[in-house]
Design an enzyme around this catalytic site. Structure first.
Site, PDB file in Angstrom:
ATOM      1  N   HIS A 106      14.426   4.604   1.378  1.00 57.33           N
ATOM      2  CA  HIS A 106      13.757   3.488   2.037  1.00 57.33           C
ATOM      3  C   HIS A 106      14.597   2.211   2.082  1.00 57.33           C
ATOM      4  CE1 HIS A 106       9.691   5.072   2.731  1.00 57.33           C
ATOM      5  NE2 HIS A 106       9.836   5.743   1.599  1.00 57.33           N
ATOM      6  N   LYS A 122       4.839 -10.469   6.343  1.00 58.34           N
ATOM      7  CA  LYS A 122       5.607  -9.473   5.607  1.00 58.34           C
ATOM      8  C   LYS A 122       6.133 -10.115   4.335  1.00 58.34           C
ATOM      9  CE  LYS A 122       8.275  -8.921   9.176  1.00 58.34           C
ATOM     10  NZ  LYS A 122       8.440  -7.485   9.388  1.00 58.34           N
ATOM     11  N   ARG A 123       6.693  -9.286   3.463  1.00 59.33           N
ATOM     12  CA  ARG A 123       7.289  -9.787   2.228  1.00 59.33           C
ATOM     13  C   ARG A 123       8.312 -10.877   2.540  1.00 59.33           C
ATOM     14  NH1 ARG A 123      11.740  -7.213  -0.568  1.00 59.33           N
ATOM     15  NH2 ARG A 123      11.524  -5.508   0.927  1.00 59.33           N
ATOM     16  N   LYS A 175      14.726 -10.561   5.825  1.00 62.92           N
ATOM     17  CA  LYS A 175      13.665 -10.510   6.836  1.00 62.92           C
ATOM     18  C   LYS A 175      13.643 -11.777   7.687  1.00 62.92           C
ATOM     19  CE  LYS A 175      10.826  -7.305   4.161  1.00 62.92           C
ATOM     20  NZ  LYS A 175      10.717  -6.168   5.101  1.00 62.92           N
ATOM     21  N   THR A 215       6.776  -0.968   9.161  1.00 64.65           N
ATOM     22  CA  THR A 215       5.555  -0.392   9.733  1.00 64.65           C
ATOM     23  C   THR A 215       4.653  -1.482  10.291  1.00 64.65           C
ATOM     24  OG1 THR A 215       4.576  -0.346   7.516  1.00 64.65           O
ATOM     25  CG2 THR A 215       5.534   1.703   8.338  1.00 64.65           C
ATOM     26  N   LYS A 237       2.059  -1.632  13.684  1.00 63.85           N
ATOM     27  CA  LYS A 237       0.654  -2.054  13.657  1.00 63.85           C
ATOM     28  C   LYS A 237       0.403  -3.181  14.654  1.00 63.85           C
ATOM     29  CE  LYS A 237       0.690  -0.935   8.770  1.00 63.85           C
ATOM     30  NZ  LYS A 237       0.871  -1.504   7.420  1.00 63.85           N
TER      31      LYS A 237
END
Length: 810
Positions: A356, A548-549, A554, A656, A660
């Site tokens: 991952h 998100k985290r 990111k 993911t 969504k």
């Protein structure tokens, strides 16, 4: 049992209220009634579980066991009602009693069993396995506390314990007869057996007890109920009675407290040696309990182990359960006297490993000294695995093997030797998969190319997916009803059928309803924002969301740089930005991650300036919603107009959240990273906003990258960075954001914000102009209509076909 059978459901609820709670119906609270409904649902699930088990046993079905440190399953009541097909009936019944089902659902506390994407993916997989009528089961730890609850104090993230009263959960079934004995610590004594063969003895170990608890997982349609088995850690004895009687009460319960701390909290801090050891103990505890339980189930109907890999598949969700390789070998060799070669063949044919991460520093390693102390026998087995593996490498690559071995060895040499868990998982599995096309290619060619050259047949791709039951049908019921009216309800179990919505792209009535549902969801989120952070936002503005985290790769910081730029466009340049914007952030930072926590503070600091500025706040608002979790995601995602997926290319394995958001009609702005690439392929380039460097360009630019060059060339970027270096957003705390400035300008900008800044800003400008056009509704619809590929049902079918070799049993 037909899932439409509502007989006895109401009576079961009344029965629990009267005899379980000792109350009359007019005396119950919402929480009481939520529990009563949950217990009534649980009876349905248990009946179906018995039927499911019987089917599997009659067909001697091969079973899949999914080992994961996290299962972020979210609230279960609404999901179970939906999958059983009784949601509407239950809502009608409760309405007669004067209760709203949605309000009751909100009373349920989140199971504290996961953190982020890894755990949510595992939960989606369990839903799909049951919905596809496949024998697939989860194994995890029954944590008392989750990662943490995030609270914001003066713009700073603070952490509070995330307690889940698991022992009183209506969904958790204690399996009193299923206890797993787990040896730990001790030492190895060299000895020989009667034939003179080496026979190591693991002595002096302590014993842990893993107590099993089950959460039943129902598939859509109510045909199949599988289970998620969770283990709680207990001491082998309640406490030492002799020590207790001698008066040393604290010493008497010391071992009990230490043992039970193993399942207390998800991811204890590993900043100190004691925390590292506890995390390793957690991973071993999960593995040992799971393997013992799997073997117990297998031996009910089978003798010997020749068929183990034909009846059992075990999937390792990342490296956390990698000790399964050594534990299964130990059980086969030490407890069942198999020869090494046979045990190794069975082990490798049984295990699969999912990677991952592409960040080398994120690949788990453990100090050899800690492994030796916690599981001395396993370390001995790991050394033997490594020895035989190195011989294989030497045989295949000859003189070229020396350099390869240093990277491929399970034991990493150095001042303090480390055990590389990813290497152990790769060597001990017959399948190694990535979770998006680009990720899987990077795993083969960049992360572990040496392993790919040795085992090319092991490596494959399984692009992630999410369950449409929770992420459309449950979280966006108005959209689900509209889709069902248009094309029928078969899309819920076969998401590829949702492409039939393309036929409605020119249907004005349908599009108007589609747009109104989005607006309704935005209005709902606006109310949540008002009640949570006391800010008023305009539902007619563009809801641009990054949930998100919080992590530098990111690139929430890139989003922030554009927000500062937009602020100046309005405030100083008096430029029309196309359409009012509301930028919404949500996500947690790891407690020890200073830069991520400073980014959260920066978001709040900018919001404090922008949201109070009357020259700007009619056009621009910034919101941070605290304590991001499944139930909040279920409200945020359906309300998004724009989905921010802007990680540095080559950094995100898959994602993911991007799936969504797209399923619910959000238009993605993103880089060619992770599953964004496949979303781009599916929805079409006219329905997504792709910008920035590609993976190859990122690799090329790193060799000569100088952030200051970009700063000097782009006046927009220079103005933004000057603002960040100044005290504009921290007048009461001068220099507060200098570490962020230095990381971008002086310390190399590791995640390449500057090279992508110009393209990102220009793309955001296009979005502002396009949103006003009639075509935006079609872009949104095409995202919903073309995300059939991203159902976790499709992902599970591929795993089942290519790796696990399991089948549906109806």
């Amino acid at each position: 049992m037909s899932y439409f059978d509502f007989t006895g459901f109401e009576a079961s609820i009344y029965h629990h209220i009267k005899y379980g709670l000792g109350k009359k119906i007019d005396e119950v609270s919402k929480f009481d009634l939520m529990n009563a409904v949950s217990i009534a649902v649980g009876k349905y699930l248990m009946d179906i579980r018995f039927e499911t088990n019987q089917r599997y046993q009659e067909k001697d079905a091969k079973r899949l066991y999914y080992l994961s440190m996290e299962f972020l399953i979210g609230r279960l009541l609404s999901n179970n009602l939906l999958n059983l097909g009784i949601y509407d009936k239950c809502a009608v019944f409760l309405k007669k009693l004067g209760y709203d089902l949605e309000e009751l659902v909100a009373e349920e506390q989140h199971p504290a069993l996961g953190n982020g994407g890894l755990g949510r993916l595992a939960a989606c997989f369990l839903d799909s396995l049951a919905s596809l009528d496949m024998p697939g089961f989860g194994y995890g730890i029954n944590y008392d506390y989750g990662l943490f609850q995030q609270v914001i104090v003066n713009g700073y993230q603070k952490e509070k314990p995330d307690y889940w009263p698991n022992q009183s959960s209506p969904w958790l079934i204690r399996r009193s007869g299923n206890k797993c004995m787990v040896p730990i610590y001790g030492k190895i004594e060299d000895s020989k057996d009667m034939d003179g063969e080496y026979n190591p003895m693991w002595t002096g170990w302590k014993l842990l007890i893993g107590r099993a608890h089950d959460i039943l997982i129902t598939g859509y349609g109510g045909r199949t109920v599988n289970r998620l088995r969770l283990f709680s850690a207990w001491a082998s004895e309640n406490f030492d009675m002799q020590i207790f009687n001698e008066g040393d009460y604290f010493k008497a319960v010391e071992d009990k407290i230490k043992s039970e701390s193993i399942s207390k909290i998800l991811y204890p801090s590993d900043s100190k040696a004691v925390g590292k050891e506890l995390r390793l103990v957690q991973e071993y505890f999960l593995v040992a309990c799971s393997v013992r339980d799997i073997i117990r189930i297998y031996q009910k109907n089978h003798t010997g182990f020749d068929q183990l890999h034909e009846k059992v598949a075990i999937q390792l969700n990342d490296t956390h359960p990698a000790l399964t390789v050594a534990e299964l070998m130990r059980v086969l060799i030490d407890e069942n006297q198999l020869e090494w070669k046979k045990a190794w063949q069975i082990t490798t044919q049984t295990l699969g490993y999912t990677n991952h991460t592409l960040l080398p520093e994120a690949l788990e390693t453990w100090p050899l000294s800690i492994v030796e102390r916690v599981v001395p026998r396993h370390l001995q087995i790991i050394y033997e695995i490594n020895k035989r593996f190195i011989e294989t490498v030497k045989e295949k690559f000859g003189d070229a093997s020396a350099a390869m071995i240093s990277k491929m060895s399970i034991i990493q040499e150095g001042k303090e030797k480390q055990v590389r868990m990813a290497n152990l998982a790769i060597i001990g599995s017959h399948s190694v998969n990535g979770v998006a096309k680009v990720h899987s290619e990077l795993v083969k060619n960049k992360l572990v190319p040496e392993f790919y050259s040795l085992y090319p047949e092991k490596f494959n791709n399984k692009t992630n997916g999410v369950t449409p039951r929770r992420w459309i049908a449950a979280c966006n019921p108005k959209l689900a009803r509209l889709i069902t009216e248009a094309i029928g309800n078969r899309w819920i179990s076969d998401l590829e059928r949702i492409r039939e919505l393309e036929d409605f792209a020119e249907d004005r009535v349908f599009l108007d309803r589609f747009v109104q549902i989005k607006k309704d969801n935005k209005q709902r989120l606006a109310r949540i924002i008002q009640s949570t952070v006391y800010e008023t936002v305009d539902p007619d503005s563009i809801f641009d969301i990054q949930a998100k985290r919080i992590h530098e790769y990111k690139r929430q910081l890139l989003n922030i740089l554009n927000i500062i730029h937009t602020y100046f466009l309005i405030k100083e340049d008096h430029v029309d930005i196309g359409h009012p914007r509301t930028f919404i952030f949500a996500g947690k930072a790891a407690p020890g991650y200073h830069m991520a926590k400073l980014i959260i503070k920066l978001i709040h600091a900018i919001a404090a300036v922008v949201n109070k500025d009357p020259d700007v706040n009619q056009w621009l608002k910034i919101i941070f919603l605290p304590n991001y979790r499944v139930s909040l995601a279920e409200k945020i995602i359906p309300a998004a107009d724009v989905s921010e997926q802007i990680s540095t290319a080559g950094m995100e394995a898959s994602g993911t959240g991007n799936m969504k958001f797209a399923m619910n009609g959000a238009v993605t702005i993103g880089t060619l990273d992770g599953a964004n690439i496949e979303i781009d392929e599916q929805v079409g380039e006219e329905n997504i906003y792709i910008f920035g460097l590609t993976v190859r360009e990122v690799e090329q630019i790193r060799h000569q990258y100088n952030p200051k060059t970009y700063l000097e060339k782009d006046g927009r970027l220079k103005r933004v960075m000057e603002a960040l270096r100044s005290d504009l957003f921290c007048k009461n705390n001068p220099g507060l954001f200098h570490p962020l400035y230095r990381s971008l300008v002086e310390q190399g900008d590791q995640y390449l914000h500057f090279p992508d800044f110009g393209a990102y800003v220009d793309t955001q400008k296009r979005i502002g102009n396009d949103f006003k056009q009639a075509g935006w509704a079609i872009k949104s619809l095409m995202n919903t209509a073309r995300t059939g590929l991203f159902s976790s049902d499709r992902t599970i079918k591929e795993y089942a076909r290519d790796i696990w070799h399991i089948h549906s049993h109806i």
